[in-house]
Design a protein around this motif. Structure first.
Motif, PDB file in Angstrom:
ATOM      1  N   PRO A   1     -13.327  80.105 -44.313  1.00  0.00           N
ATOM      2  CA  PRO A   1     -12.254  79.191 -43.905  1.00  0.00           C
ATOM      3  C   PRO A   1     -12.687  77.722 -43.826  1.00  0.00           C
ATOM      4  N   LYS A   2     -13.950  77.466 -43.512  1.00  0.00           N
ATOM      5  CA  LYS A   2     -14.388  76.069 -43.339  1.00  0.00           C
ATOM      6  C   LYS A   2     -14.321  75.260 -44.629  1.00  0.00           C
ATOM      7  N   TRP A   3     -14.221  75.945 -45.779  1.00  0.00           N
ATOM      8  CA  TRP A   3     -14.173  75.226 -47.056  1.00  0.00           C
ATOM      9  C   TRP A   3     -12.750  75.065 -47.583  1.00  0.00           C
ATOM     10  N   LYS A   4     -11.765  75.411 -46.774  1.00  0.00           N
ATOM     11  CA  LYS A   4     -10.370  75.291 -47.225  1.00  0.00           C
ATOM     12  C   LYS A   4     -10.049  73.825 -47.570  1.00  0.00           C
ATOM     13  N   GLY A   5      -9.579  73.613 -48.795  1.00  0.00           N
ATOM     14  CA  GLY A   5      -9.236  72.263 -49.255  1.00  0.00           C
ATOM     15  C   GLY A   5     -10.421  71.414 -49.649  1.00  0.00           C
ATOM     16  N   LYS A   6     -11.639  71.995 -49.619  1.00  0.00           N
ATOM     17  CA  LYS A   6     -12.842  71.210 -49.887  1.00  0.00           C
ATOM     18  C   LYS A   6     -13.587  71.667 -51.141  1.00  0.00           C
ATOM     19  N   VAL A   7     -13.007  72.651 -51.841  1.00  0.00           N
ATOM     20  CA  VAL A   7     -13.594  73.166 -53.082  1.00  0.00           C
ATOM     21  C   VAL A   7     -12.646  72.853 -54.230  1.00  0.00           C
ATOM     22  N   VAL A   8     -13.187  72.358 -55.341  1.00  0.00           N
ATOM     23  CA  VAL A   8     -12.336  72.100 -56.508  1.00  0.00           C
ATOM     24  C   VAL A   8     -12.843  72.898 -57.702  1.00  0.00           C
ATOM     25  N   MET A   9     -11.909  73.291 -58.555  1.00  0.00           N
ATOM     26  CA  MET A   9     -12.248  73.947 -59.806  1.00  0.00           C
ATOM     27  C   MET A   9     -11.154  73.618 -60.809  1.00  0.00           C
ATOM     28  N   ALA A  10     -11.447  73.825 -62.084  1.00  0.00           N
ATOM     29  CA  ALA A  10     -10.472  73.525 -63.136  1.00  0.00           C
ATOM     30  C   ALA A  10      -9.514  74.694 -63.329  1.00  0.00           C
ATOM     31  N   ASN A  11      -8.389  74.391 -63.939  1.00  0.00           N
ATOM     32  CA  ASN A  11      -7.361  75.388 -64.221  1.00  0.00           C
ATOM     33  C   ASN A  11      -7.807  76.275 -65.383  1.00  0.00           C
TER      34      ASN A  11
END
Length: 324
Positions: A147-157
């Motif tokens: 949960p602590k990484w919610k909104g803090k990880v990005v990846m491509a489509n």
């Protein structure tokens, strides 16, 4: 009069030859970075005198265009997709077994030589160390579900990026749809692979799922804020491939281009300047990167299975995104 006629014929022959020489060209479709394409194009033209006309577009778009042009191809060579992408479209590519391909490992050349691996991408977690404390740096893919990484990880489509689909397939192999749903809940999905590593390096995002070479370029350039995590539960390695389009307009030139692209000096140069691991085992040491023997790689990662499952996985991926 005869001498004059012979002279005119000789001049016409010269002009005809010159016109043929000037017409020597290869049309390349690729989603690789512009600076890399520029390096290869200039190097090939300097070595062979053959001009490279580059059309830069996404891998999926390139496959659609090649299919649409199959009755009258405009492209000679495609370079940049995961091997599963080319496997899925191999009916649009012709057989060519380059003499340079003898140096490649088993499985790096399609059985009928309709695609050939040029480089290999290791999929990793990229970290911005100014935003993530050392004790908080994730050690596994599974850590990204916290949960602590919610909104803090990005990846491509993965619907738009071949490398992103390889990442999704690898995570599916490890943790199934339960794991992917947890990742989707936490992650921001961006349209382009380049937005991932650029965003993490710029401090817009703490963590990104991306390709090793993209993150390593920042480290090699002296960026102290960028770090690479090779997940202990298994990094994914996906070969990148090239192929000659069936019935392409410049077949002889296309073969020379593929020979050049997968030659040892060129693969060495690509690594030295752009940190892309070469497909060739005889290429230069990948200085600055760990040996593959020291990385925990997912043994079940199978590009051909990834290809077979692509429609099913992407369909469910889209449904999951829309249901958020």
């Amino acid at each position: 009069m005869i001498r004059r006629l012979l002279g005119i014929l000789a001049l016409l022959a010269v002009f005809s030859f010159a016109g043929t020489a000037l017409a020597a060209e290869v049309v390349l479709y690729s989603s690789n970075p512009s600076e890399l394409l520029d390096l290869i194009s200039k190097g090939f033209e300097a070595k062979t005198g053959i001009k490279v006309s580059v059309v830069r577009l996404g891998t999926g778009e390139a496959m659609k265009r090649i299919a649409a042009e199959k009755d009258k191809p405009l492209c000679d060579v495609f370079w940049s997709g995961d091997v599963a992408v080319l496997e899925n479209a191999k009916e649009n590519f012709q057989t060519y077994r380059s003499p340079e391909a003898k140096a490649l490992p088993a499985g790096y050349v399609e059985k009928e030589a309709r695609w050939t691996a040029s480089n290999a991408h290791v999929m990793i977690i990229m970290v911005n160390r100014s935003l993530v404390k050392d004790q908080d740096v994730p050690k596994t893919w599974k850590d990204l579900f916290l949960p602590k990484w919610k909104g803090k990880v990005v990846m491509a489509n993965p619907e738009k990026s071949g490398s992103a689909y390889a990442q999704v397939y690898g995570l599916h192999k490890l943790y199934g749809w339960d794991g992917l749903k947890k990742l989707i809940d936490n992650a921001k999905i961006l349209d382009s692979s380049s937005l991932i590593y650029k965003g993490v390096a710029a401090g817009e995002y703490p963590l990104g799922i991306t390709m090793e070479y993209a993150a390593h370029r920042y480290i090699a350039g002296g960026d102290k804020n960028v770090g690479i995590v090779y997940p202990a539960d298994g990094a994914f390695m996906a070969p990148e491939a090239t192929g000659i389009v069936r019935n392409c307009p410049h077949p002889a030139e296309a073969k020379k281009f593929v020979d050049y692209l997968i030659s040892k000096p060129v693969e060495d140069e690509i690594f030295a300047k752009y940190s892309r691991r070469p497909a060739r085992p005889d290429a230069a040491d990948t200085e600055g990167l760990p040996s593959l023997k020291k990385i925990s790689l997912l043994k079940g990662f199978d590009p051909m299975e990834a290809n077979a499952l692509e429609k099913e996985i992407l369909k469910k991926w889209k449904e999951t995104i829309l249901s958020k």
